[in-house]
Scaffold this motif. Structure first.
Motif, short mmCIF file in Angstrom:
data_model
loop_
_atom_site.label_atom_id
_atom_site.label_comp_id
_atom_site.label_asym_id
_atom_site.label_seq_id
_atom_site.Cartn_x
_atom_site.Cartn_y
_atom_site.Cartn_z
N GLU A 1 49.63 -44.34 0.10
CA GLU A 1 50.99 -45.09 0.44
C GLU A 1 50.91 -45.85 1.72
O GLU A 1 51.66 -46.82 1.79
CB GLU A 1 52.02 -44.06 0.15
N ARG A 2 50.12 -45.34 2.74
CA ARG A 2 50.27 -45.81 4.03
C ARG A 2 49.53 -47.23 3.95
O ARG A 2 49.88 -48.37 4.36
CB ARG A 2 49.68 -45.04 5.13
N LEU A 3 48.50 -47.23 3.26
CA LEU A 3 47.38 -48.41 2.76
C LEU A 3 48.39 -49.52 2.13
O LEU A 3 48.22 -50.56 2.12
CB LEU A 3 46.30 -47.86 2.41
N PHE A 4 49.02 -48.94 0.96
CA PHE A 4 49.70 -49.85 0.29
C PHE A 4 50.90 -50.58 1.12
O PHE A 4 51.11 -51.76 0.75
CB PHE A 4 50.49 -49.08 -0.91
N ALA A 5 51.32 -49.92 2.08
CA ALA A 5 52.41 -50.53 2.78
C ALA A 5 51.76 -51.78 3.77
O ALA A 5 52.49 -52.60 4.11
CB ALA A 5 53.06 -49.42 3.70
N ARG A 6 50.58 -51.91 3.82
CA ARG A 6 49.93 -52.94 4.47
C ARG A 6 49.48 -53.89 3.62
O ARG A 6 49.06 -55.10 4.15
CB ARG A 6 48.73 -52.53 5.49
N ILE A 7 49.59 -53.81 2.37
CA ILE A 7 48.98 -54.77 1.19
C ILE A 7 50.50 -55.60 0.87
O ILE A 7 51.47 -55.18 0.65
CB ILE A 7 48.55 -54.18 0.04
N PRO A 8 50.38 -57.26 0.90
CA PRO A 8 51.55 -57.92 0.44
C PRO A 8 51.74 -57.69 -1.03
O PRO A 8 50.89 -57.35 -1.92
CB PRO A 8 51.18 -59.26 0.60
N GLU A 9 53.10 -57.63 -1.38
CA GLU A 9 53.58 -57.33 -2.88
C GLU A 9 52.84 -58.17 -3.86
O GLU A 9 52.53 -57.98 -4.97
CB GLU A 9 55.41 -57.19 -2.86
N THR A 10 52.81 -59.57 -3.40
CA THR A 10 52.33 -60.39 -4.09
C THR A 10 50.74 -60.19 -4.41
O THR A 10 50.18 -60.73 -5.75
CB THR A 10 52.19 -62.01 -3.38
N GLY A 11 50.11 -59.54 -3.57
CA GLY A 11 48.63 -58.96 -3.93
C GLY A 11 48.83 -58.01 -5.28
O GLY A 11 47.87 -58.39 -5.90
N PHE A 12 49.72 -57.39 -5.40
CA PHE A 12 49.69 -56.40 -6.42
C PHE A 12 50.03 -56.99 -7.83
O PHE A 12 49.84 -56.88 -8.90
CB PHE A 12 50.74 -55.22 -6.39
N LEU A 13 50.74 -58.24 -7.51
CA LEU A 13 51.17 -59.12 -8.88
C LEU A 13 49.99 -60.01 -9.25
O LEU A 13 49.90 -60.26 -10.40
CB LEU A 13 52.21 -59.99 -7.95
#
Length: 881
Positions: A650-662
């Motif tokens: 979850e800490r790593l996910f917080a550093r990834i832009p939301e658009t990256g997951f899209l």
């Protein structure tokens, strides 16, 4: 031919019977006279005078000056004889052909006349006749011929220039088959020499820059037949073979016609190049086409017309060359014992032979022969008698619209039978396919004057079909990630073959070749009894054969809206399967260098995403939130499998832009997240890894504090490493960090750059305070690109969400182009958020999503015009950024 060193010494003392000072004036006069002769012959060439007459007249003019030089330098009573050998001996002197001479003399005469011989060749050199020469006795000729078959071949063409009948007889005797290279050994060696020569040109004449002399179907193949006729049958020239029953009158007439056409091309090429040049390079093609009188027409450039004429000539020479080689083999080996294969057919020395003297009585007989051939893959080829009978019958064979339903059914049986692609290739090579499908005849030998299509249309079509055949092999091809999984699901593989056969068949007609080809495909399928559904499917594939390639390479397939639009046009799983396989085969069959790991994965990703959309149902496109949730869950599962704790994930996910997951790939996001482990927020990290199991392709990830000029610096560094960016996704991450990913391949297609070297060089670049100091490398533009200059096209649009300006750019490709463009964007103080880079031969088509420094689109027309002007200046070379 080799030359004793002493005979080639230009400083040798002149004979006493001619004053030295007079030679310079004589040589100047000879040079001027020969230049005047060449100019007059060039003018006659431009008036379309007979090419054989021009070649013969130039040979006579050179003969006269060589004889005059001989008389000037060699005493009349000297025991020497002079022969023209090789092409000069054959009487074929083109404007800049080599001049090969032989002085025949015994050893004592060579020594006594050494100075005179040296003066002769020095004088010829000064006169502009740089002759290759040898001085040999008959015994030396025998020895040299034994050691080198090319020497024997050159001597076999010997023509007396200053020699009596006795000297001529001595030379003929010195190279007699009893002394050097008996007929059978000569034939086998020359046939192998031709095979090796063809292999140097990839066994095809359909190269973008073909060699008129040495390439397959070129003049050397005609000359090889002449040499074999002389050694095997004692015939000087090919015409005597007609009386001997070895060559048909029609075959001889065809060979002579094509030889004259090739000779005219070669003569004109020498004139245009201004030197001895045998390769039809891009540098000369347009000028030569104009000199030969070709003019541009709708759908067909002058240069394309000229090249199509060459390719067709070469194909005919190859066909007859193959037949005549068989007949020479039969002459040497004796009559073959027939081996029955099927009713009406046998094998003779491994060649398929039709036993009926009246064969073929119709096109159904031709299709029957092809079926037997396909059923016996061990056959070496078609017997020369049968090949000749087929060639004579071709004009009488009906095309498919005039054939009856039974014959059409036989053609479809060939497509559904064994080796269907090899059968189609044989039909094309023998001229049958062009007779059966007239539209295929129109694209046979048709080239396209660009660097994207490296084959003629017919050869490209066959390459596509061979790729399709490879999918059917049952063995996974590492070039195509999922093709072997899709092929077994095809309901009727012959439908894909038909789509491949027709996809480019309308090239050169003007208009949209996809639309025109779809009409041809529909007519053909309907005539051959395909159902309405199957006919419509083939028609759709031909019409849409570029859809998947364009979508994958020019649009963001990470965007669910793009996938939904593409899936809507495809509509069902069968179309998707067929279109994917056709697209892979088409791109890989366009150029050996065009298919790469990036295209493989891109098409596989588009296929997979579309299949999922079709399974979900087109009436239910996924919302962005749903896509993000699905991707996050899949990435989390991968990271958990790697041993990461849920809290750390979850800490790593917080550093990834939301658009990256899209828009990102699950495996890439998992790799990138893992790369951030142990890296403090606000620090820089660079990672690179092989993209897939293809040499040289890499995925590069950069996370660093954002600052102006960062993208340009990354591009310049990758350019210096010799890596070409295929795709760039530039995302703004939390805390002012960029979250950039790049997919790169070696720019030259050869040099492999290790992932750790990329990491080291990029990390060093990011550590530099002044990023503007990182400039792209300067490279010389490749020669071939200079002849394909496109008028740059620059367009502006708005992204779907209205937040960014979409900049589209089309221009001539060149080394460092992307690096230069990014420097222009930097100087205009613009930010790049996304980039898709596509190169098609000499054509670069790039798309960028950009904003100003405050992340706003370029709404001001003046701002857009300033950017356009700066880009045009860069692209047109008026300035380097």
């Amino acid at each position: 031919m080799s030359t004793p060193a002493a005979a080639d010494e230009p400083s040798a003392r002149l004979p006493e019977w001619q004053p030295a000072g007079a030679d310079a004036g004589w040589a100047a006069a000879a040079r001027a006279a020969l230049a005047a002769t060449d100019a007059a012959l060039a003018a006659r060439f431009d008036r379309n005078d007979d090419i054989d007459a021009l070649i013969a007249e130039r040979t006579r003019a050179v003969d006269a000056w060589v004889r005059a030089a001989w008389s000037r330098c060699i005493p009349a009573d000297a025991p020497l004889a002079l022969f023209a050998v090789g092409g000069y001996g054959r009487g074929e002197l083109f404007p800049h052909s080599d001049l090969d001479l032989l002085v025949l003399a015994e050893a004592d005469a060579q020594a006594a006349c050494h100075e005179a011989i040296a003066r002769l060749f020095a004088l010829l050199w000064d006169a502009g006749l740089a002759a290759g020469h040898a001085v040999r006795s008959p015994a030396q000729c025998t020895q040299a011929a034994r050691e080198d078959i090319t020497v024997l071949t050159a001597l076999s063409e010997a023509r007396p220039l200053q020699a009596d009948a006795a000297a001529d007889a001595r030379l003929r005797a010195a190279i007699a088959p009893t002394l050097a290279w008996p007929p059978r050994e000569y034939f086998l060696a020359k046939r192998e020499e031709q095979r090796a020569r063809h292999a140097r040109f990839d066994d095809t004449s359909d190269n973008l820059e073909p060699n008129l002399k040495e390439g397959p179907g070129g003049l050397r193949d005609v000359q090889t037949l002449r040499w074999m006729a002389l050694r095997v049958l004692g015939a000087r020239g090919l015409q005597p073979l007609v009386a001997l029953g070895q060559l048909g009158a029609d075959e001889y007439a065809t060979l002579e016609r094509e030889r004259r056409l090739l000779s005219r091309l070669r003569y004109g090429l020498h004139l245009v190049a201004g030197k001895r040049e045998e390769r039809l390079r891009f540098d000369y093609q347009k000028a030569l086409a104009a000199r030969l009188g070709h003019v541009d027409a709708a759908g067909s450039l002058a240069v394309e017309q000229m090249m199509q004429g060459f390719y067709r000539s070469a194909a005919l020479v190859l066909r007859i060359n193959e037949r005549l080689l068989q007949r020479f083999e039969e002459q040497l080996e004796g009559e073959a014992v027939p081996e029955p294969l099927a009713a009406g057919y046998d094998a003779r020395r491994g060649y398929l032979h039709a036993t009926d003297p009246g064969w073929p009585r119709g096109v159904e007989d031709v299709f029957a022969l092809l079926a037997v051939w396909a059923a016996h893959p061990q056959l070496r080829g078609l017997h020369s008698q049968t090949a000749r009978a087929l060639a004579e019958a071709l004009p009488r064979l009906p095309d498919y619209p005039r054939a009856d339903a039974t014959v059409r059914a036989r053609f479809m049986a060939l497509l559904r039978g064994p080796q269907p692609v090899e059968t189609l290739a044989r039909m094309a090579r023998l001229g049958v396919l062009g007779r059966w499908i007239p539209a295929f005849s129109r694209v046979s030998g048709r080239m396209q004057f660009d660097l994207f299509h490296v084959y003629t249309v017919d050869q490209h079509t066959l390459a596509v079909l061979r790729n399709i055949a490879g999918f059917a092999g049952g063995v996974a091809d590492p070039r195509f990630a999922i093709a072997h999984e899709i092929w077994p699901r095809l309901r009727k593989p012959e439908l894909l073959l038909l789509a491949g056969l027709f996809h480019d068949i309308a090239k050169g007609r003007g208009g949209d070749h996809s639309e025109l080809g779809a009409v041809d495909a529909r007519d053909f399928c309907a005539a051959h009894g395909l159902s309405e559904g199957d006919t419509a499917l083939v028609q759709w594939l031909v019409r849409q054969h570029l859809l998947m390639s364009v979508t994958a390479q020019k649009q963001d397939i990470g965007d669910s809206d793009v996938i939904h639009r593409f899936a809507t046009r495809v509509a069902d799983r069968e179309r998707l399967d067929l279109l994917y396989l056709l697209t892979c085969a088409d791109i890989a069959g366009t150029s050996p260098k065009l298919w790469n790991a990036w295209k493989d994965r891109l098409l596989a990703d588009l296929y997979t995403a579309t299949r999922l959309a079709l399974r979900r149902g087109l009436e239910h496109p996924p919302a962005a939130a749903e896509r993000v949730a699905e991707t996050r869950a899949a990435v989390r599962a991968q990271l958990l499998a790697q041993g990461l704790e849920a809290a750390e994930i979850e800490r790593l996910f917080a550093r990834i832009p939301e658009t990256g997951f899209l828009r990102g790939r699950v495996d890439s996001l998992a790799w990138q997240a893992a790369a951030l482990r142990g890296i403090e927020a606000g620090a820089s990290t660079v990672r690179a890894r092989p993209l897939v199991q293809h040499a040289g392709a890499l995925e590069v990830f950069v996370s660093a504090p954002d600052r102006d000029g960062l993208f340009a610096a990354i591009v310049a560094t990758l350019d210096r490493l010799g890596l070409a960016i295929q795709q760039a996704r530039l995302l703004d991450g939390p805390g002012g960090q960029v979250f950039d990913s790049f997919e790169v391949v070696p720019a030259d297609g050869q040099r492999i750059v290790a992932a750790d070297e990329v990491e080291r060089r990029l990390s060093a670049a990011l550590a530099i305070a002044d990023l503007d100091g990182i400039r792209p490398a300067r490279r010389t533009q490749p020669r071939h690109l200079r002849h394909f200059r496109l008028v740059p096209q620059i367009g502006f649009g708005l992204s779907a969400d209205g937040r960014r300006t979409v900049l589209s750019l089309v221009s001539t490709d060149r080394p460092g182009l992307l690096a230069d463009v990014t420097r222009v964007l930097r100087r205009q103080r613009l930010r790049v958020h996304d980039a898709r880079i596509a190169t098609f031969g000499e054509r670069a088509e790039d798309v960028f999503q950009i904003t100003d420094e405050r992340d706003r689109p370029l709404a001001d027309p003046q701002q857009q015009q300033a950017l356009r002007d700066a880009l045009l200046a860069c692209l047109e070379g008026e300035q380097r950024p």
